[in-house]
Design a protein around this motif. Structure first.
Motif, PDB file in Angstrom:
ATOM      1  N   ASP A  54      -7.524  -0.770  -7.096  1.00 37.28           N
ATOM      2  CA  ASP A  54      -7.483  -1.830  -6.095  1.00 37.28           C
ATOM      3  C   ASP A  54      -7.409  -1.211  -4.699  1.00 37.28           C
ATOM      4  O   ASP A  54      -6.318  -0.984  -4.175  1.00 37.28           O
ATOM      5  CB  ASP A  54      -6.257  -2.734  -6.353  1.00 37.28           C
ATOM      6  CG  ASP A  54      -6.121  -3.804  -5.283  1.00 37.28           C
ATOM      7  OD1 ASP A  54      -7.024  -3.921  -4.409  1.00 37.28           O
ATOM      8  OD2 ASP A  54      -5.099  -4.510  -5.305  1.00 37.28           O
ATOM      9  N   PRO A  55      -8.570  -0.926  -4.090  1.00 42.99           N
ATOM     10  CA  PRO A  55      -8.579  -0.221  -2.793  1.00 42.99           C
ATOM     11  C   PRO A  55      -7.812  -0.962  -1.696  1.00 42.99           C
ATOM     12  O   PRO A  55      -7.387  -0.342  -0.725  1.00 42.99           O
ATOM     13  CB  PRO A  55     -10.068  -0.127  -2.451  1.00 42.99           C
ATOM     14  CG  PRO A  55     -10.787  -0.313  -3.746  1.00 42.99           C
ATOM     15  CD  PRO A  55      -9.923  -1.214  -4.573  1.00 42.99           C
ATOM     16  N   SER A  56      -7.587  -2.256  -1.822  1.00 40.69           N
ATOM     17  CA  SER A  56      -6.945  -2.991  -0.730  1.00 40.69           C
ATOM     18  C   SER A  56      -5.479  -2.586  -0.535  1.00 40.69           C
ATOM     19  O   SER A  56      -4.912  -2.781   0.536  1.00 40.69           O
ATOM     20  CB  SER A  56      -7.042  -4.496  -0.982  1.00 40.69           C
ATOM     21  OG  SER A  56      -6.137  -4.852  -2.001  1.00 40.69           O
ATOM     22  N   VAL A  57      -4.843  -2.011  -1.547  1.00 36.04           N
ATOM     23  CA  VAL A  57      -3.434  -1.631  -1.354  1.00 36.04           C
ATOM     24  C   VAL A  57      -3.293  -0.583  -0.253  1.00 36.04           C
ATOM     25  O   VAL A  57      -2.281  -0.510   0.434  1.00 36.04           O
ATOM     26  CB  VAL A  57      -2.735  -1.095  -2.641  1.00 36.04           C
ATOM     27  CG1 VAL A  57      -2.677  -2.131  -3.724  1.00 36.04           C
ATOM     28  CG2 VAL A  57      -3.356   0.189  -3.144  1.00 36.04           C
ATOM     29  N   VAL A  58      -4.359   0.205  -0.070  1.00 40.10           N
ATOM     30  CA  VAL A  58      -4.300   1.254   0.946  1.00 40.10           C
ATOM     31  C   VAL A  58      -4.157   0.639   2.339  1.00 40.10           C
ATOM     32  O   VAL A  58      -3.359   1.105   3.160  1.00 40.10           O
ATOM     33  CB  VAL A  58      -5.547   2.160   0.853  1.00 40.10           C
ATOM     34  CG1 VAL A  58      -5.585   3.153   1.998  1.00 40.10           C
ATOM     35  CG2 VAL A  58      -5.560   2.886  -0.482  1.00 40.10           C
ATOM     36  N   ASP A  59      -4.922  -0.439   2.607  1.00 44.42           N
ATOM     37  CA  ASP A  59      -4.830  -1.083   3.922  1.00 44.42           C
ATOM     38  C   ASP A  59      -3.424  -1.589   4.182  1.00 44.42           C
ATOM     39  O   ASP A  59      -2.878  -1.447   5.267  1.00 44.42           O
ATOM     40  CB  ASP A  59      -5.816  -2.258   4.007  1.00 44.42           C
ATOM     41  CG  ASP A  59      -7.247  -1.771   3.802  1.00 44.42           C
ATOM     42  OD1 ASP A  59      -7.504  -0.610   4.162  1.00 44.42           O
ATOM     43  OD2 ASP A  59      -8.076  -2.539   3.263  1.00 44.42           O
TER      44      ASP A  59
ATOM     45  N   TYR B 124       7.578   5.740  -1.222  1.00 47.15           N
ATOM     46  CA  TYR B 124       6.946   4.419  -1.317  1.00 47.15           C
ATOM     47  C   TYR B 124       7.603   3.703  -2.487  1.00 47.15           C
ATOM     48  O   TYR B 124       7.598   4.230  -3.610  1.00 47.15           O
ATOM     49  CB  TYR B 124       5.454   4.557  -1.599  1.00 47.15           C
ATOM     50  CG  TYR B 124       4.674   5.242  -0.506  1.00 47.15           C
ATOM     51  CD1 TYR B 124       4.047   4.500   0.490  1.00 47.15           C
ATOM     52  CD2 TYR B 124       4.552   6.624  -0.486  1.00 47.15           C
ATOM     53  CE1 TYR B 124       3.313   5.130   1.492  1.00 47.15           C
ATOM     54  CE2 TYR B 124       3.822   7.259   0.510  1.00 47.15           C
ATOM     55  CZ  TYR B 124       3.200   6.506   1.495  1.00 47.15           C
ATOM     56  OH  TYR B 124       2.484   7.134   2.480  1.00 47.15           O
ATOM     57  N   VAL B 125       8.161   2.533  -2.211  1.00 42.78           N
ATOM     58  CA  VAL B 125       8.919   1.858  -3.256  1.00 42.78           C
ATOM     59  C   VAL B 125       8.359   0.458  -3.513  1.00 42.78           C
ATOM     60  O   VAL B 125       8.220  -0.335  -2.580  1.00 42.78           O
ATOM     61  CB  VAL B 125      10.413   1.764  -2.869  1.00 42.78           C
ATOM     62  CG1 VAL B 125      11.176   0.885  -3.838  1.00 42.78           C
ATOM     63  CG2 VAL B 125      11.035   3.158  -2.810  1.00 42.78           C
TER      64      VAL B 125
ATOM     65  N   PRO C 198       4.020  -3.082  -1.754  1.00 42.00           N
ATOM     66  CA  PRO C 198       3.748  -4.111  -2.768  1.00 42.00           C
ATOM     67  C   PRO C 198       2.933  -3.534  -3.915  1.00 42.00           C
ATOM     68  O   PRO C 198       3.053  -3.972  -5.060  1.00 42.00           O
ATOM     69  CB  PRO C 198       2.941  -5.156  -2.002  1.00 42.00           C
ATOM     70  CG  PRO C 198       3.114  -4.849  -0.560  1.00 42.00           C
ATOM     71  CD  PRO C 198       3.489  -3.416  -0.438  1.00 42.00           C
ATOM     72  N   GLY C 199       2.105  -2.524  -3.624  1.00 43.97           N
ATOM     73  CA  GLY C 199       1.342  -1.860  -4.681  1.00 43.97           C
ATOM     74  C   GLY C 199       1.126  -0.405  -4.315  1.00 43.97           C
ATOM     75  O   GLY C 199       1.219  -0.038  -3.146  1.00 43.97           O
TER      76      GLY C 199
ATOM     77  N   ALA D 216      10.812  -1.226  -9.126  1.00 45.18           N
ATOM     78  CA  ALA D 216       9.847  -1.261 -10.222  1.00 45.18           C
ATOM     79  C   ALA D 216       9.121   0.068 -10.321  1.00 45.18           C
ATOM     80  O   ALA D 216       8.910   0.602 -11.396  1.00 45.18           O
ATOM     81  CB  ALA D 216       8.844  -2.387  -9.995  1.00 45.18           C
ATOM     82  N   GLU D 217       8.748   0.594  -9.158  1.00 44.75           N
ATOM     83  CA  GLU D 217       7.953   1.803  -9.159  1.00 44.75           C
ATOM     84  C   GLU D 217       8.174   2.555  -7.855  1.00 44.75           C
ATOM     85  O   GLU D 217       8.456   1.950  -6.828  1.00 44.75           O
ATOM     86  CB  GLU D 217       6.475   1.422  -9.273  1.00 44.75           C
ATOM     87  CG  GLU D 217       5.671   2.470  -9.913  1.00 44.75           C
ATOM     88  CD  GLU D 217       4.271   1.975 -10.270  1.00 44.75           C
ATOM     89  OE1 GLU D 217       3.667   2.616 -11.110  1.00 44.75           O
ATOM     90  OE2 GLU D 217       3.807   0.971  -9.693  1.00 44.75           O
ATOM     91  N   ALA D 218       8.012   3.877  -7.906  1.00 47.04           N
ATOM     92  CA  ALA D 218       8.205   4.660  -6.687  1.00 47.04           C
ATOM     93  C   ALA D 218       7.288   5.866  -6.703  1.00 47.04           C
ATOM     94  O   ALA D 218       6.997   6.421  -7.757  1.00 47.04           O
ATOM     95  CB  ALA D 218       9.659   5.120  -6.575  1.00 47.04           C
TER      96      ALA D 218
END
Ligand code: 6R9
Length: 652
Positions: A637-642, A565-566, A603-604, A546-548
């Motif tokens: 969405d800062p949680s994607v970093v964790d 990052y995929v 995932p994000g 979907a995205e990279a």
């Protein structure tokens, strides 16, 4: 840790005594080159033989909207005649090219200037017979064999513009380049042996040509004799045809500003750009830098281990050395085949005096141990060089001690596809080196450090900023093929009035320059330039993706590795199989050099609220540097970093 800024290495006295340029002469010539560029370059332009001498020297404008670069503009010359014909009176029987094959047991070739002349003329006549005319584009997709040089010089002889596509590129990449420059013809070979393996160049070309105009012809050099498919009427057996055409072909008079070649290179955005180089200015600059940076003297054997598919091969295997009447070595193989001693075996076998390679090769060989070097007699070596990326002090020391035995100056040459030749480099008899520094500017080159945000010039000697060049030099690229606006935007827009290099740089208290790497989204993997955008668009072209987002991370041997990052499509599940599939996919879309080293399922991706991927954060995660993530509050969405940190690939 070495204190590299203080570790100064002057060349041995015996080297300085014979050098073309010593310290006093460097200072005097450099000053002259910036005080009165017209007078300085008028003299240097006479290195070449002109059919019609130039009366104008420099005519350059860096103003956005009016960017125009011309050198020796009313002069008329032929590049091939400068590289071959003018040497025939004095050195017809001297070796021009030593060719060392992939298999050490196969015989090397020694091609004299007389033989080079005949082969290039015959090759040119083959091109003419296929309807190639002045200004037409010819794509060259070849192994490292003498015919690659013949093809380049044959184009130059008849005024055709060549564009070499590195043999490691895929059919898709080849097709894009053929189409972008509107090539009339492709020159290729059956297969390319490298390190005991073979790349199927002809079948790659067949695949590429499916996406090109059916008018494009294909000249095939039967090099290995491997079986290939053949399309009558389109494919031409070059070697057979060379035997039937005339052995002479008059060099065509060309304007100094007529394009000599196009070479595609990666930028931070979009598809690769066709960098256009001129005939007169480029050749004068390549010849001068070859002679002075490597302190080349008549009779020396010079070896640049690059591939002709990169600019280094253009300027320092073919054009610079041959314009100087040098003996240049062309190597078909790789540093580690059949073993890690191959470079040194070749140096000993052919009595190489100057050896020029990339830090990534030095690191790889260093990792194999010094015994591979010590087996061979390297007493012919007088100078070593590096290019392509910053060299780390450990690799520098190893190169200096183990290969150069402490007596060969090391020239760390900073330059780019766009610059045509060396820009910042030690002149070995003049400038003591420091491990990791490209040292001082070449003649006529005026580097400036700019404050990255304001673009203000930093005057302090010891400083850090982005590297720009204040005025033109003869080897500068002239435009982007078919897109002059892109040329202006890429190099002259961000910092008005300057050529912007895309590199970060530090200047120490002695005025030495230390390149710190790209400040844009360009990766440097084993010295090969690649845009993160190119790898990303290859990845998202896969149906599962979907995205990279792609970033570089420090890699022990390659300098930088590719970290991808995929984000998968909703209905896809991560698996090792899919990871392998994506790796193969990128190899086929771009070529083996672009294969991601690490793929992380994401995932994000961290994005700003406006949807921009925050690469700064991805880079830090890939570098294992979480402490320095900086401000993440602007993320949607800062949680994607964790999650990304949790699942990082190269932990520890
Ligand atoms: C000739 C060539 C250009 C980029 C350039 C820079 C990096 C090249 C370097 C170096 C540090 C050196 N680079 N030489 N970095 N020290 N001696 O490599 O051309 O393929 O266009 O790459 O390579 O980042 O901007 P190209």
């Amino acid at each position: 840790m070495l204190d590299t800024e203080k570790s100064s290495h002057p060349a041995p006295d015996s080297f300085v005594a014979k050098a073309h340029v010593d310290a006093a002469r460097y200072e005097q010539m450099y000053q002259a080159s910036v005080d009165d560029p017209d007078a300085f370059w008028a003299k240097e332009g006479k290195r070449l033989d002109w059919i019609e001498p130039f009366t104008k020297v420099k005519n350059a404008n860096f103003t956005l909207g009016e960017v125009s670069i011309k050198w020796f503009e009313d002069g008329v010359l032929n590049v091939a005649a400068n590289c071959i014909d003018r040497h025939l009176a004095t050195r017809a029987d001297q070796t021009a090219i030593i060719w060392e094959p992939d298999e050490p047991t196969d015989p090397a070739l020694h091609i004299t200037y007389r033989e080079l002349h005949e082969n290039v003329c015959r090759f040119a006549n083959v091109l003419l017979s296929q309807g190639v005319m002045r200004g037409d584009r010819v794509v060259i997709y070849m192994p490292m064999i003498p015919e690659a040089a013949y093809a380049m010089l044959a184009c130059a002889r008849i005024g055709a513009i060549h564009s070499i596509v590195f043999a490691g590129f895929s059919p898709d990449a080849l097709a894009n380049r053929i189409n972008d420059c509107g090539a009339k013809l492709v020159v290729t070979a059956d297969t390319a042996p490298r390190g005991g393996k073979r790349t199927a160049l002809k079948s790659n070309t067949d695949a590429a040509l499916l996406h090109c105009s059916d008018k494009v012809r294909c000249l095939v050099v039967k090099h290995t004799g491997d079986q290939i498919s053949w399309i009558d009427g389109r494919d031409v057996d070059v070697k057979a045809m060379m035997k039937t055409v005339a052995p002479d072909c008059p060099p065509r008079p060309m304007g100094a500003e007529d394009p000599l070649f196009i070479l595609y290179t990666s930028g931070s955005t979009g598809k690769p750009k066709g960098v256009v180089h001129s005939s007169g200015g480029y050749l004068a600059y390549a010849a001068m830098t070859h002679q002075l940076t490597f302190d080349y003297h008549d009779g020396d054997v010079f070896w640049c281990s690059a591939d002709v598919g990169w600019v280094t091969g253009h300027s320092y295997i073919v054009y610079g050395p041959l314009a100087n009447g040098a003996t240049t070595l062309m190597f078909e193989g790789v540093p580690t085949y059949p073993d890690a001693g191959r470079f040194w075996e070749v140096c000993a076998k052919h009595g190489v005096n100057q050896f020029y390679t990339a830090p990534t090769a030095i690191r790889a060989l260093m990792g194999q141990g010094s015994e591979w070097v010590e087996k061979h007699d390297l007493s012919s070596l007088r100078l070593l060089g590096t290019v392509g990326e910053p060299i780390n002090p450990e690799a520098w020391e190893w190169y200096n001690e183990t290969v150069g035995k402490g007596r060969c100056p090391i020239v760390d040459t900073w330059w780019q596809t766009e610059t045509g030749g060396h820009m910042i480099t030690p002149l070995p008899g003049a400038i003591p080196t420091k491990p990791g520094s490209a040292t001082k500017p070449f003649f006529g080159v005026q580097p400036v450090l700019l404050e990255p945000n304001t673009g203000e010039v930093i005057d302090d000697t010891a400083a850090e900023g982005v590297l720009a060049i204040a005025d033109s030099w003869p080897g500068q690229m002239r435009t982007v093929w078919g897109d002059h606006a892109r040329f202006e935007e890429t190099y002259f827009q961000q910092y008005p009035g300057y050529y912007f290099s895309g590199d970060g740089c530090r200047r120490d208290a002695d005025g030495y320059y230390w390149i710190t790497g790209r400040v844009d989204d360009v990766l440097n993997v084993s010295g090969h330039r690649m845009g993160t955008a190119e790898v990303e668009s290859a990845l998202v072209a896969h149906k599962a993706v979907a995205e990279a987002a792609v970033v570089g991370y420090p890699h022990d041997v390659k300098g930088q590795g590719i970290y991808a990052y995929v984000t998968l499509m909703n209905n896809e599940t991560p698996s090792d199989e899919l990871r392998k599939d994506l790796e193969t996919w990128v190899r086929t879309e771009i070529g083996p050099i672009a294969k991601p080293d690490l793929i992380q399922w994401a995932p994000g991706l961290p994005k700003t609220r406006s949807g921009k991927i925050m690469r700064r954060i991805l880079r830090k995660i890939a570098e294992n540097d979480y402490g320095a993530l900086g401000d993440t509050s602007t993320l949607a969405d800062p949680s994607v970093v964790d999650d990304l940190i949790e699942n990082r690939m190269n932990k520890g």
